[in-house]
Motif scaffolding. Structure first.
Motif, PDB file in Angstrom:
ATOM      1  N   GLY A   1     -11.647  18.241 -46.937  1.00 39.78           N
ATOM      2  CA  GLY A   1     -11.785  16.826 -46.634  1.00 39.78           C
ATOM      3  C   GLY A   1     -11.908  16.615 -45.138  1.00 39.78           C
ATOM      4  N   ALA A   2     -12.241  15.369 -44.761  1.00 42.25           N
ATOM      5  CA  ALA A   2     -12.454  15.053 -43.344  1.00 42.25           C
ATOM      6  C   ALA A   2     -11.893  13.679 -43.013  1.00 42.25           C
ATOM      7  N   LEU A   3     -11.166  13.627 -41.896  1.00 43.66           N
ATOM      8  CA  LEU A   3     -10.720  12.364 -41.313  1.00 43.66           C
ATOM      9  C   LEU A   3     -11.665  12.084 -40.156  1.00 43.66           C
ATOM     10  N   LEU A   4     -12.429  10.992 -40.260  1.00 42.19           N
ATOM     11  CA  LEU A   4     -13.501  10.676 -39.311  1.00 42.19           C
ATOM     12  C   LEU A   4     -13.098   9.431 -38.520  1.00 42.19           C
ATOM     13  N   VAL A   5     -12.693   9.634 -37.284  1.00 41.51           N
ATOM     14  CA  VAL A   5     -12.094   8.560 -36.493  1.00 41.51           C
ATOM     15  C   VAL A   5     -13.075   8.048 -35.442  1.00 41.51           C
ATOM     16  N   ALA A   6     -13.346   6.756 -35.486  1.00 39.60           N
ATOM     17  CA  ALA A   6     -14.196   6.058 -34.510  1.00 39.60           C
ATOM     18  C   ALA A   6     -15.604   6.643 -34.411  1.00 39.60           C
ATOM     19  N   PRO A   7     -16.343   6.696 -35.536  1.00 46.27           N
ATOM     20  CA  PRO A   7     -17.717   7.205 -35.437  1.00 46.27           C
ATOM     21  C   PRO A   7     -18.581   6.274 -34.586  1.00 46.27           C
ATOM     22  N   PRO A   8     -19.287   6.809 -33.595  1.00 45.31           N
ATOM     23  CA  PRO A   8     -20.110   5.952 -32.743  1.00 45.31           C
ATOM     24  C   PRO A   8     -21.459   5.654 -33.405  1.00 45.31           C
ATOM     25  N   ASP A   9     -21.995   4.519 -33.079  1.00 44.95           N
ATOM     26  CA  ASP A   9     -23.344   4.149 -33.537  1.00 44.95           C
ATOM     27  C   ASP A   9     -24.335   4.732 -32.529  1.00 44.95           C
ATOM     28  N   ILE A  10     -24.743   5.974 -32.759  1.00 46.04           N
ATOM     29  CA  ILE A  10     -25.600   6.674 -31.803  1.00 46.04           C
ATOM     30  C   ILE A  10     -27.041   6.172 -31.831  1.00 46.04           C
ATOM     31  N   GLU A  11     -27.347   5.247 -32.731  1.00 45.84           N
ATOM     32  CA  GLU A  11     -28.696   4.683 -32.786  1.00 45.84           C
ATOM     33  C   GLU A  11     -28.847   3.444 -31.898  1.00 45.84           C
ATOM     34  N   ARG A  12     -27.755   3.023 -31.279  1.00 46.34           N
ATOM     35  CA  ARG A  12     -27.821   1.861 -30.387  1.00 46.34           C
ATOM     36  C   ARG A  12     -28.672   2.183 -29.164  1.00 46.34           C
ATOM     37  N   ALA A  13     -29.326   1.176 -28.643  1.00 46.27           N
ATOM     38  CA  ALA A  13     -30.203   1.365 -27.478  1.00 46.27           C
ATOM     39  C   ALA A  13     -29.426   1.714 -26.219  1.00 46.27           C
ATOM     40  N   ASP A  14     -28.164   1.319 -26.139  1.00 43.47           N
ATOM     41  CA  ASP A  14     -27.396   1.546 -24.914  1.00 43.47           C
ATOM     42  C   ASP A  14     -26.600   2.858 -24.913  1.00 43.47           C
ATOM     43  N   MET A  15     -26.880   3.754 -25.844  1.00 39.50           N
ATOM     44  CA  MET A  15     -26.194   5.042 -25.854  1.00 39.50           C
ATOM     45  C   MET A  15     -26.672   5.902 -24.681  1.00 39.50           C
TER      46      MET A  15
ATOM     47  N   PRO B   1     -28.164   8.908 -22.426  1.00 41.50           N
ATOM     48  CA  PRO B   1     -29.260   9.827 -22.750  1.00 41.50           C
ATOM     49  C   PRO B   1     -28.779  11.201 -23.209  1.00 41.50           C
ATOM     50  N   GLN B   2     -27.568  11.580 -22.841  1.00 37.56           N
ATOM     51  CA  GLN B   2     -27.028  12.871 -23.261  1.00 37.56           C
ATOM     52  C   GLN B   2     -26.889  12.981 -24.777  1.00 37.56           C
ATOM     53  N   LEU B   3     -26.890  11.859 -25.468  1.00 37.84           N
ATOM     54  CA  LEU B   3     -26.684  11.861 -26.918  1.00 37.84           C
ATOM     55  C   LEU B   3     -27.980  11.699 -27.701  1.00 37.84           C
ATOM     56  N   GLY B   4     -29.109  11.779 -27.007  1.00 41.32           N
ATOM     57  CA  GLY B   4     -30.405  11.579 -27.663  1.00 41.32           C
ATOM     58  C   GLY B   4     -30.689  12.540 -28.796  1.00 41.32           C
ATOM     59  N   SER B   5     -30.235  13.783 -28.705  1.00 43.64           N
ATOM     60  CA  SER B   5     -30.532  14.767 -29.754  1.00 43.64           C
ATOM     61  C   SER B   5     -29.757  14.501 -31.043  1.00 43.64           C
ATOM     62  N   TRP B   6     -28.866  13.522 -31.032  1.00 44.62           N
ATOM     63  CA  TRP B   6     -28.055  13.222 -32.212  1.00 44.62           C
ATOM     64  C   TRP B   6     -28.674  12.140 -33.099  1.00 44.62           C
ATOM     65  N   ARG B   7     -29.794  11.569 -32.653  1.00 41.17           N
ATOM     66  CA  ARG B   7     -30.465  10.540 -33.456  1.00 41.17           C
ATOM     67  C   ARG B   7     -31.448  11.188 -34.413  1.00 41.17           C
ATOM     68  N   PRO B   8     -31.637  10.619 -35.578  1.00 36.58           N
ATOM     69  CA  PRO B   8     -30.935   9.485 -36.177  1.00 36.58           C
ATOM     70  C   PRO B   8     -29.587   9.917 -36.770  1.00 36.58           C
ATOM     71  N   ILE B   9     -28.782   8.943 -37.134  1.00 42.82           N
ATOM     72  CA  ILE B   9     -27.527   9.223 -37.829  1.00 42.82           C
ATOM     73  C   ILE B   9     -27.863   9.855 -39.172  1.00 42.82           C
ATOM     74  N   VAL B  10     -27.214  10.945 -39.497  1.00 36.59           N
ATOM     75  CA  VAL B  10     -27.380  11.562 -40.818  1.00 36.59           C
ATOM     76  C   VAL B  10     -26.545  10.745 -41.800  1.00 36.59           C
ATOM     77  N   ARG B  11     -27.197  10.244 -42.825  1.00 39.16           N
ATOM     78  CA  ARG B  11     -26.550   9.294 -43.735  1.00 39.16           C
ATOM     79  C   ARG B  11     -26.292   9.861 -45.125  1.00 39.16           C
ATOM     80  N   ALA B  12     -26.424  11.165 -45.303  1.00 36.27           N
ATOM     81  CA  ALA B  12     -26.221  11.775 -46.614  1.00 36.27           C
ATOM     82  C   ALA B  12     -24.751  11.696 -47.032  1.00 36.27           C
ATOM     83  N   ARG B  13     -24.530  11.591 -48.331  1.00 38.29           N
ATOM     84  CA  ARG B  13     -23.177  11.576 -48.902  1.00 38.29           C
ATOM     85  C   ARG B  13     -22.484  12.892 -48.556  1.00 38.29           C
TER      86      ARG B  13
END
Length: 191
Positions: free
Chosen positions: A96-110, A112-124
């Motif tokens: 199992g996983a405890l996921l604390v404060a997931p950021p919205d990495i798709e926001r325009a104001d993120m 640039p260091q986080l660019g390779s993390w887009r898009p958010i993976v939305r799979a179950r």
């Protein structure tokens, strides 16, 4: 008298910090020191690459004694869990996983260091998960946090106003968060 759920063995709890790692006052650092949990170290905390972080998590899960683990992620570590789970052949090793404060990495104001993390993976997610969100997190609105929880098929726990649920929130040992981990372990069946 109600029984407290058994805590997962310290060696089986993997702490996944976010961008720039977790500092001395962060609850993850305090859990590492106080509970003996294992921090997954990344080669580059400042310019994180999603593929590199996913490969590192695979490496750690392949270590002896890691056949049945719990993931405790903060911030970008939550996005790591989602991306990793969608591609790794090792997901059966995670209880199992405890996921604390997931950021919205798709926001325009993120940054640039986080660019390779887009898009958010939305799979179950293929294991039990709880998303913990704050109503005033500067990196994700409550609505976006709820969407991520729903996409990942995770339960959602809202803490109210706790910022990014990091060291700046001054949570100390964050016992409430540790109780959430124990509840998740009880729900998923501790091993």
């Amino acid at each position: 008298m109600t029984e407290r759920p058994a805590a997962p063995a310290p060696a089986t709890v993997l702490l996944l910090p976010g961008w720039q790692n977790s500092g001395d006052t962060h609850w993850q650092t305090r859990w590492e020191q106080g509970h003996g949990y294992h921090r997954v170290e990344q080669a580059d905390w400042l310019w994180p690459r999603r593929g590199d972080w996913m490969a590192r998590l695979d490496e750690v899960l392949l270590e002896p004694g890691r056949e049945s683990c719990w993931l405790v992620a903060h911030s970008l570590g939550c996005q790591l869990v989602a991306a990793w789970a969608a591609h790794s052949g090792l997901t059966a090793r995670v209880r199992g996983a405890l996921l604390v404060a997931p950021p919205d990495i798709e926001r325009a104001d993120m940054p640039p260091q986080l660019g390779s993390w887009r898009p958010i993976v939305r799979a179950r997610l293929p294991f039990a998960a709880t998303v913990v969100a704050s109503s005033d997190d500067p990196y994700a609105t409550p609505e976006r946090a709820a969407m991520m929880a729903a996409d990942w098929d995770a339960s959602l726990c809202s803490l109210g106003n706790c910022g990014h649920i990091n060291g700046e929130a001054q949570l100390g040992d964050w016992e409430e968060g540790h109780r959430l981990l124990l509840a998740l372990a009880a729900q998923a069946g501790s091993a």
